[in-house]
Motif scaffolding. Structure first.
Motif, PDB file in Angstrom:
ATOM      1  N   ALA B 135       4.451   4.395   2.933  1.00 20.13           N
ATOM      2  CA  ALA B 135       3.251   4.989   2.347  1.00 20.13           C
ATOM      3  C   ALA B 135       3.149   4.612   0.870  1.00 20.13           C
ATOM      4  O   ALA B 135       2.093   4.180   0.412  1.00 20.13           O
ATOM      5  N   SER B 136       4.281   4.733   0.161  1.00 22.57           N
ATOM      6  CA  SER B 136       4.276   4.387  -1.265  1.00 22.57           C
ATOM      7  C   SER B 136       3.949   2.918  -1.461  1.00 22.57           C
ATOM      8  O   SER B 136       3.199   2.551  -2.360  1.00 22.57           O
ATOM      9  N   HIS B 139       0.451   2.015  -0.873  1.00 19.69           N
ATOM     10  CA  HIS B 139      -0.283   2.460  -2.049  1.00 19.69           C
ATOM     11  C   HIS B 139      -0.121   1.440  -3.170  1.00 19.69           C
ATOM     12  O   HIS B 139      -1.108   0.995  -3.769  1.00 19.69           O
ATOM     13  N   ASN B 142      -1.930  -1.817  -2.191  1.00 22.49           N
ATOM     14  CA  ASN B 142      -3.356  -1.643  -1.953  1.00 22.49           C
ATOM     15  C   ASN B 142      -4.127  -1.395  -3.246  1.00 22.49           C
ATOM     16  O   ASN B 142      -5.250  -1.859  -3.405  1.00 22.49           O
ATOM     17  N   GLN B 143      -3.497  -0.665  -4.170  1.00 21.03           N
ATOM     18  CA  GLN B 143      -4.180  -0.346  -5.426  1.00 21.03           C
ATOM     19  C   GLN B 143      -4.621  -1.618  -6.157  1.00 21.03           C
ATOM     20  O   GLN B 143      -5.793  -1.747  -6.475  1.00 21.03           O
ATOM     21  N   CYS B 146      -7.410  -3.418  -4.355  1.00 20.45           N
ATOM     22  CA  CYS B 146      -8.676  -2.724  -4.503  1.00 20.45           C
ATOM     23  C   CYS B 146      -9.265  -2.978  -5.889  1.00 20.45           C
ATOM     24  O   CYS B 146     -10.467  -3.215  -6.034  1.00 20.45           O
ATOM     25  N   ALA B 147      -8.383  -2.971  -6.909  1.00 16.87           N
ATOM     26  CA  ALA B 147      -8.841  -3.201  -8.276  1.00 16.87           C
ATOM     27  C   ALA B 147      -9.380  -4.622  -8.425  1.00 16.87           C
ATOM     28  O   ALA B 147     -10.409  -4.842  -9.072  1.00 16.87           O
ATOM     29  N   ALA B 150     -12.764  -4.806  -6.763  1.00 25.78           N
ATOM     30  CA  ALA B 150     -13.803  -4.117  -7.542  1.00 25.78           C
ATOM     31  C   ALA B 150     -14.187  -4.933  -8.772  1.00 25.78           C
ATOM     32  O   ALA B 150     -15.376  -5.058  -9.099  1.00 25.78           O
ATOM     33  N   ASN B 151     -13.171  -5.512  -9.455  1.00 23.69           N
ATOM     34  CA  ASN B 151     -13.473  -6.337 -10.635  1.00 23.69           C
ATOM     35  C   ASN B 151     -14.258  -7.584 -10.244  1.00 23.69           C
ATOM     36  O   ASN B 151     -15.160  -8.014 -10.968  1.00 23.69           O
ATOM     37  N   THR B 179      -4.201  -7.992 -12.870  1.00 23.37           N
ATOM     38  CA  THR B 179      -3.873  -7.127 -11.737  1.00 23.37           C
ATOM     39  C   THR B 179      -3.156  -7.918 -10.645  1.00 23.37           C
ATOM     40  O   THR B 179      -2.202  -7.428 -10.033  1.00 23.37           O
ATOM     41  N   ARG B 182       0.384  -8.276 -11.508  1.00 20.81           N
ATOM     42  CA  ARG B 182       1.118  -7.032 -11.281  1.00 20.81           C
ATOM     43  C   ARG B 182       1.443  -6.886  -9.784  1.00 20.81           C
ATOM     44  O   ARG B 182       2.543  -6.502  -9.402  1.00 20.81           O
ATOM     45  N   GLU B 220       7.983   8.191  -5.953  1.00 24.20           N
ATOM     46  CA  GLU B 220       8.130   9.241  -4.938  1.00 24.20           C
ATOM     47  C   GLU B 220       8.655  10.530  -5.597  1.00 24.20           C
ATOM     48  O   GLU B 220       8.202  11.631  -5.284  1.00 24.20           O
ATOM     49  N   ALA B 223       5.818  11.994  -7.563  1.00 21.93           N
ATOM     50  CA  ALA B 223       4.761  12.523  -6.690  1.00 21.93           C
ATOM     51  C   ALA B 223       5.145  13.903  -6.167  1.00 21.93           C
ATOM     52  O   ALA B 223       4.285  14.751  -5.947  1.00 21.93           O
ATOM     53  N   GLU B 225       6.884  16.052  -7.774  1.00 21.14           N
ATOM     54  CA  GLU B 225       7.126  16.940  -8.927  1.00 21.14           C
ATOM     55  C   GLU B 225       8.569  17.400  -8.974  1.00 21.14           C
ATOM     56  O   GLU B 225       8.843  18.597  -9.087  1.00 21.14           O
TER      57      GLU B 225
END
Lengths: 220, 358
Positions: B135-136, B139, B142-143, B146-147, B150-151, B179, B182, B220, B223, B225
């Protein structure tokens, strides 16, 4: 979260915008990419890195919607949604997730999210759902404003006029109202005339519609 | 083992020697024959099953020594110029030596095979933990995707304006490149984790290992806390181990702790400790959490393969950790925390500079 009067604020130029897209995502690259996309279509936007940041910020009082990442450090997207619900700030929320599954989508929609985007998404899809959510907020604000006006009108009525209004809404004739209230029919007619004028309605149908919007059915 | 009955009461030559009498030539021949047959039987035995050979190895070594001593002593007391007896004795000794060599080879082959299985398991375990981190990772990858998208879309829209805004379009492209770089870093980090270990142990500073594990598990931990405390050895704490394997073990312990903490409402604490123990010349790593901990009966079984306390667990994580740590000559233990609150998993490894003053 402070909602300011529509004056200048940072992030969207000197003029207060007509509408606002709010992005809450912890990923700086993505946040700024979305900001860039919104700017390219002239959509004012504010970017926040966390739920806490957003709640500390100042919002102009204009129609808006929020693009909210489900996975956020600290308070999660769902928690922010529930918090906004509690404090009576019904901002339309579009959830973003990188790993949307059915359970999560159902949960978000049940909690009142207006839409759900799975990353990465097409720009047109994003702009469409944002436009729709802002439009929804605009309608909600208009309805709220109308309701506020009617409430003020209603509060200006005398207790007798309120009573007469309740009976009229329930469909009673002047003679019946007079019987119920122990008044002369002519007196009821006078109260009723004042009431209709103060509520600025012409017909009983309009009055019923207003009473419905104020949820006044139960008044006896 | 019947070996033990050979000296000196067994056989007539043994008895005669025991009575300080010269054994008969025929008896010494018989002893040689018996010895050879016995050695041959053992070598057959050791070939029958390499697993059996491993278990019998200590007994065999003792037996071989005893038999050799018997035969040598017989050689001294029998006629030294008896060629048949001497030859048979030599044959017996050779058979013993071959037998010993064979069992050693069998054990070695077995160990090589085990090492292969062990490496496969460790590899599988890394993949498993990757699954748990999926999942991490989804994420993380995918981030940026997605960026970038979008750019890119924003860039087209800047160009498509009535008056194209080239500066804004250019900036969009620059952001896409940043990006993408990264994202490449994330992917190369994953590759390093998924790659099979070359099994050449490196000298590793234990704190470096802990830091690279925390770099992987950090998101993790944040996330959830969880308050992370590090209590690290200030001096040199070097161990000999495969970096990926050791990182795998520590990552597994940290992720277990993070998952255990997901179920509690009180403030979540994760403590990671590294220490050198001067007396034992060992390095200890401890991963402590204030989660639900485990019962005594669970503690006994935690390291068993396919034993799990998680709803979705496979029960392989700690089993593989133990096998990796055992392979490095160390040990791994599970304890209740001192205050009876949560779990404490400790890994002990030999200090790489065992000769040095530490």
């Amino acid at each position: 979260m402070i909602v300011s009067a529509p004056t200048a604020a940072s992030g969207y130029g000197v003029e207060a915008p007509k509408s606002l897209a709010i992005v809450v995502d912890d990923d700086r690259d993505l946040r700024e990419a979305l900001g860039n996309l919104f700017r390219s279509v002239g959509q004012a936007n504010l970017l926040f890195s966390s739920a806490g940041d957003f709640l500390d910020g100042t919002l102009p009082n204009v129609p808006c919607c929020m693009l909210l990442d489900i996975r956020l450090p600290g308070r999660s997207g769902f928690e922010l949604q529930a918090h906004l619900e509690r404090i009576g700030a019904p901002i339309p929320i579009i959830f973003m997730t990188g790993h949307g599954d059915i359970a999560m989508t159902v949960r978000a929609m049940k909690a009142g999210a207006v839409d759900f985007l799975t990353k990465p998404f097409r720009d047109q899809d994003l702009l469409d759902v944002v436009a729709e959510a802002i439009d929804r907020d605009r309608r909600r604000r208009a309805a709220d404003e109308a309701l506020g006006t009617v409430r003020r009108l209603y509060e200006a009525l005398t207790p007798r006029e309120k009573e007469v209004m309740a009976y009229v809404v329930r469909g009673l004739l002047n003679k019946q109202i007079a019987g119920e209230m122990g008044l002369q029919e002519i007196t009821v007619k006078i109260h009723r005339g004042h009431m209709m004028r103060k509520m600025s309605v012409r017909s009983v149908a309009d009055l019923v519609r207003i009473a419905e919007s104020m949820r006044l059915y139960k008044i006896t | 083992m019947f070996v033990a009955t050979l000296p000196p009461a067994a056989g007539t030559c043994g008895s005669r020697w025991f009575c300080r009498k010269r054994p008969l030539r025929s008896d010494s021949v018989a002893a040689g024959v018996i010895g050879s047959i016995a050695a041959f039987a053992w070598s057959r035995e050791s070939l029958g099953s390499s697993r059996l050979a491993r278990h019998l190895a200590p007994a065999m070594r003792t037996g071989s020594v005893l038999l050799a001593l018997t035969l040598i002593s017989l050689a001294f007391v029998t006629d030294p110029i008896n060629p048949i007896g001497t030859l048979l004795m030599l044959g017996a000794l050779t058979a013993l030596a071959i037998n010993d060599l064979r069992s050693r080879l069998a054990i070695h082959a077995q160990r090589l095979l085990l090492d292969d299985v062990h490496a496969e398991l460790a590899h599988a375990s890394r993949i498993l933990t990757l699954g748990e981190l999926a999942a991490s990772i989804a994420h993380e990858v995918n981030q940026p995707l997605c960026a970038i998208a979008a750019n890119g879309q924003a860039c087209l829209r800047w160009f498509d304006r009535d008056v194209p805004d080239v500066a804004a379009a250019r900036q969009s492209v620059e952001r896409m490149i940043d990006t993408a770089n990264r994202a490449a870093d994330v992917v190369s980090g994953l590759n390093a984790l998924a790659r099979k270990s070359t099994r050449s142990p490196d000298r590793l500073e234990i704190n470096d290992v802990l830091h690279s594990v925390l770099a992987l598990a950090g998101s993790e931990i944040d996330a959830q806390e969880i308050t992370l405390s590090l209590d690290l050895e200030a001096g040199p704490a070097t161990v000999l181990a495969g970096r990926v394997e050791l990182e795998q073990v520590i990552l597994n312990l940290v992720m277990n702790a993070v998952q255990a903490l997901a179920h509690i409402d009180r403030p979540r604490r994760l403590t990671i400790v590294s220490r050198t123990v001067r007396t034992d010349r060992q390095v200890i790593v401890e991963v402590r959490d204030n989660g639900p901990g485990f019962t005594a009966s669970q503690a006994d079984r935690l390291f068993e393969p396919f034993y799990t306390t998680k709803a979705q667990g496979l029960g392989m994580g700690l089993a593989i950790c133990r096998s990796i740590i055992a392979g490095l000559g160390g040990r791994i233990d599970a304890h209740e925390n001192e205050d009876g609150n949560g779990a404490r998993l400790s890994v002990r490894l030999d200090h790489a500079d065992t000769g040095a003053v530490i």
